[in-house]
Design a protein around this motif. Structure first.
Motif, PDB file in Angstrom:
ATOM      1  N   SER A   1     -46.147 -39.295 -59.940  1.00  0.00           N
ATOM      2  CA  SER A   1     -46.657 -40.337 -60.836  1.00  0.00           C
ATOM      3  C   SER A   1     -45.512 -41.205 -61.343  1.00  0.00           C
ATOM      4  O   SER A   1     -45.637 -42.436 -61.423  1.00  0.00           O
ATOM      5  CB  SER A   1     -47.422 -39.708 -62.005  1.00  0.00           C
ATOM      6  N   GLY A   2     -44.379 -40.591 -61.681  1.00  0.00           N
ATOM      7  CA  GLY A   2     -43.213 -41.359 -62.097  1.00  0.00           C
ATOM      8  C   GLY A   2     -42.621 -42.166 -60.951  1.00  0.00           C
ATOM      9  O   GLY A   2     -42.247 -43.335 -61.118  1.00  0.00           O
ATOM     10  N   LEU A   3     -42.538 -41.557 -59.776  1.00  0.00           N
ATOM     11  CA  LEU A   3     -41.978 -42.236 -58.603  1.00  0.00           C
ATOM     12  C   LEU A   3     -42.809 -43.464 -58.234  1.00  0.00           C
ATOM     13  O   LEU A   3     -42.260 -44.559 -58.000  1.00  0.00           O
ATOM     14  CB  LEU A   3     -41.937 -41.267 -57.419  1.00  0.00           C
ATOM     15  N   PHE A   4     -44.130 -43.310 -58.193  1.00  0.00           N
ATOM     16  CA  PHE A   4     -44.996 -44.422 -57.791  1.00  0.00           C
ATOM     17  C   PHE A   4     -44.959 -45.560 -58.816  1.00  0.00           C
ATOM     18  O   PHE A   4     -44.998 -46.735 -58.440  1.00  0.00           O
ATOM     19  CB  PHE A   4     -46.428 -43.933 -57.598  1.00  0.00           C
ATOM     20  N   MET A   5     -44.881 -45.211 -60.102  1.00  0.00           N
ATOM     21  CA  MET A   5     -44.799 -46.260 -61.113  1.00  0.00           C
ATOM     22  C   MET A   5     -43.465 -47.009 -61.001  1.00  0.00           C
ATOM     23  O   MET A   5     -43.414 -48.230 -61.168  1.00  0.00           O
ATOM     24  CB  MET A   5     -44.977 -45.680 -62.514  1.00  0.00           C
ATOM     25  N   TYR A   6     -42.396 -46.278 -60.715  1.00  0.00           N
ATOM     26  CA  TYR A   6     -41.096 -46.941 -60.528  1.00  0.00           C
ATOM     27  C   TYR A   6     -41.167 -47.925 -59.365  1.00  0.00           C
ATOM     28  O   TYR A   6     -40.693 -49.063 -59.469  1.00  0.00           O
ATOM     29  CB  TYR A   6     -39.999 -45.905 -60.275  1.00  0.00           C
ATOM     30  N   LEU A   7     -41.743 -47.512 -58.248  1.00  0.00           N
ATOM     31  CA  LEU A   7     -41.848 -48.383 -57.081  1.00  0.00           C
ATOM     32  C   LEU A   7     -42.685 -49.618 -57.389  1.00  0.00           C
ATOM     33  O   LEU A   7     -42.350 -50.731 -56.955  1.00  0.00           O
ATOM     34  CB  LEU A   7     -42.458 -47.611 -55.905  1.00  0.00           C
ATOM     35  N   PHE A   8     -43.773 -49.441 -58.139  1.00  0.00           N
ATOM     36  CA  PHE A   8     -44.633 -50.573 -58.489  1.00  0.00           C
ATOM     37  C   PHE A   8     -43.898 -51.570 -59.382  1.00  0.00           C
ATOM     38  O   PHE A   8     -43.925 -52.779 -59.140  1.00  0.00           O
ATOM     39  CB  PHE A   8     -45.900 -50.063 -59.177  1.00  0.00           C
ATOM     40  N   LEU A   9     -43.230 -51.064 -60.421  1.00  0.00           N
ATOM     41  CA  LEU A   9     -42.543 -51.951 -61.349  1.00  0.00           C
ATOM     42  C   LEU A   9     -41.325 -52.615 -60.709  1.00  0.00           C
ATOM     43  O   LEU A   9     -41.008 -53.772 -61.013  1.00  0.00           O
ATOM     44  CB  LEU A   9     -42.105 -51.174 -62.596  1.00  0.00           C
ATOM     45  N   ARG A  10     -40.669 -51.896 -59.815  1.00  0.00           N
ATOM     46  CA  ARG A  10     -39.425 -52.409 -59.222  1.00  0.00           C
ATOM     47  C   ARG A  10     -39.691 -53.341 -58.048  1.00  0.00           C
ATOM     48  O   ARG A  10     -39.013 -54.361 -57.897  1.00  0.00           O
ATOM     49  CB  ARG A  10     -38.579 -51.215 -58.742  1.00  0.00           C
ATOM     50  N   TYR A  11     -40.675 -52.999 -57.201  1.00  0.00           N
ATOM     51  CA  TYR A  11     -40.850 -53.739 -55.958  1.00  0.00           C
ATOM     52  C   TYR A  11     -42.173 -54.504 -55.877  1.00  0.00           C
ATOM     53  O   TYR A  11     -42.423 -55.173 -54.868  1.00  0.00           O
ATOM     54  CB  TYR A  11     -40.732 -52.785 -54.770  1.00  0.00           C
ATOM     55  N   GLY A  12     -43.009 -54.402 -56.904  1.00  0.00           N
ATOM     56  CA  GLY A  12     -44.223 -55.199 -56.940  1.00  0.00           C
ATOM     57  C   GLY A  12     -43.932 -56.608 -57.424  1.00  0.00           C
ATOM     58  O   GLY A  12     -42.778 -57.013 -57.606  1.00  0.00           O
ATOM     59  N   LEU A  13     -44.984 -57.386 -57.649  1.00  0.00           N
ATOM     60  CA  LEU A  13     -44.809 -58.767 -58.099  1.00  0.00           C
ATOM     61  C   LEU A  13     -44.195 -58.842 -59.493  1.00  0.00           C
ATOM     62  O   LEU A  13     -43.638 -59.872 -59.868  1.00  0.00           O
ATOM     63  CB  LEU A  13     -46.161 -59.481 -58.073  1.00  0.00           C
TER      64      LEU A  13
END
Length: 347
Positions: A134-146
């Motif tokens: 859950s932490g990993l996926f949120m990091y990826l979303f915030l870092r590499y999403g729009l």
């Protein structure tokens, strides 16, 4: 140049290492001493025959967490045994005189643990892995999403998400985090589908949507569909506001619709047999209007989960909440279903 690239690669993995360290600190008893992350003190203090042999008069730390030991863990043990035989359990005859069985995750990565490890080890490691992912996926979303935040901001967001109040109060139940951890990753692929107009990203988003449904919490699946719809709509409206021609929005809109259509079609393999068996369930039907909504006064629990006390030591939840009622600071609601459950009231 080579040293610089090596330094950059090390910096890129630091956030992930920090997330791993936090998870290790949080679950140190399970990882180093083999404790199962369930409230087993409820068994020895409340149920025969264990209660007869337990000499301690200690109070149960949190009596609200009885479901993991009376329902979830036993059901997972049973379903895992069936899964190892190459079958899928769709009906559990031992709970509520029979009910649809959708507690055990049927898809990777968690069902792999059920094949490789003992039942108790896979149950514990699944809960631990869910928190980390859950932490990993949120990091990826915030870092590499729009949204495209920096490393530090993305790391803070990831930590807040993986240790949020809802995940923590339902930690031992498994299904809540197991379903909730997919939200940011699916949002990320919606971002990529819209920004890159990528059919590949749309397909991955649809697959993840199906995986989320198989994770064992149908309520969160309905929330995810609503959240994805509003999020995708918001992103497309933002593109339109940026004066992108309407014809250029056609492909992103179609691809996003494909995410929903194919994602829902994938879930039918699971939902159709589950709902067909749900009609045979013994548990009483609850109408939507009978459910108790989150009180406005409990919005404070999004920031301070224990503002109204806690069911764990010092067991202050009832005392503190009643004080707020008696002083008139908050209005007591008529509770139809579920009672004033701390878990349900935590933001």
């Amino acid at each position: 140049m080579g040293c610089r690239m090596k330094k950059l690669s090390i910096l890129n993995i630091v956030p992930f290492l920090i997330l791993i360290v936090i998870v290790i600190i949080f679950f140190w008893k399970s990882l180093f001493f083999g404790y199962l992350p369930i409230p087993s003190d409820i068994i020895v203090n409340s149920y025969l025959p264990w209660m007869s042999y337990h000499s301690s008069n200690e109070e149960v730390k949190n009596p609200l967490l009885s479901d993991p030991v009376t329902q979830f863990c036993p059901s997972v043990m049973r379903s895992t045994k069936i899964l190892r035989e190459g079958k899928v359990s769709l009906w559990d005859p031992f709970i509520f005189c029979g009910k649809p069985d959708f507690i055990v995750p049927l898809i990777p990565p968690f069902n792999i643990l059920q094949y490789l490890l003992t039942t108790f080890m896979s149950y514990g490691l699944t809960i631990i892995a869910q928190v980390f992912l859950s932490g990993l996926f949120m990091y990826l979303f915030l870092r590499y999403g729009l949204i495209n935040l920096g490393k530090f901001a993305s790391l803070i967001g990831a930590i807040v998400f993986m240790l949020n109040g809802v995940f923590m109060v339902w930690l031992e139940f498994g299904g809540t985090i197991g379903a909730g951890l997919w939200f940011p990753l699916i949002f990320l692929f919606i971002d990529k589908t819209i920004s890159k107009k990528s059919l590949f990203c749309a397909c991955l988003g649809a697959i993840l949507l199906g995986i989320q449904c198989f994770s064992g919490n149908l309520q969160l699946f309905s929330y995810l569909l609503l959240a994805c719809f509003f999020y995708a709509s918001f992103r497309i409206i933002c593109l339109y506001k940026n004066r992108i021609a309407a014809k250029e929005l056609f492909k992103p809109v179609i691809l996003v619709l494909l995410v929903f259509i194919f994602g829902i079609l994938l879930t039918c393999v699971y939902l159709v047999p589950v709902f067909s068996r749900a009609e045979s369930g013994f548990r009483q039907e609850v109408k939507l209007k009978e459910l108790n909504p989150l009180p406005v006064a409990n919005l404070v629990t999004f920031v301070i989960p224990d503002f109204y006390g806690t069911p764990a030591p010092p067991h202050s939840y009832g005392v503190v909440r009643n004080w707020f009622y008696e002083t008139g600071l908050i209005k007591k609601q008529v509770v139809k279903v579920g009672g004033e459950n701390y878990n349900e009231y935590c933001g």
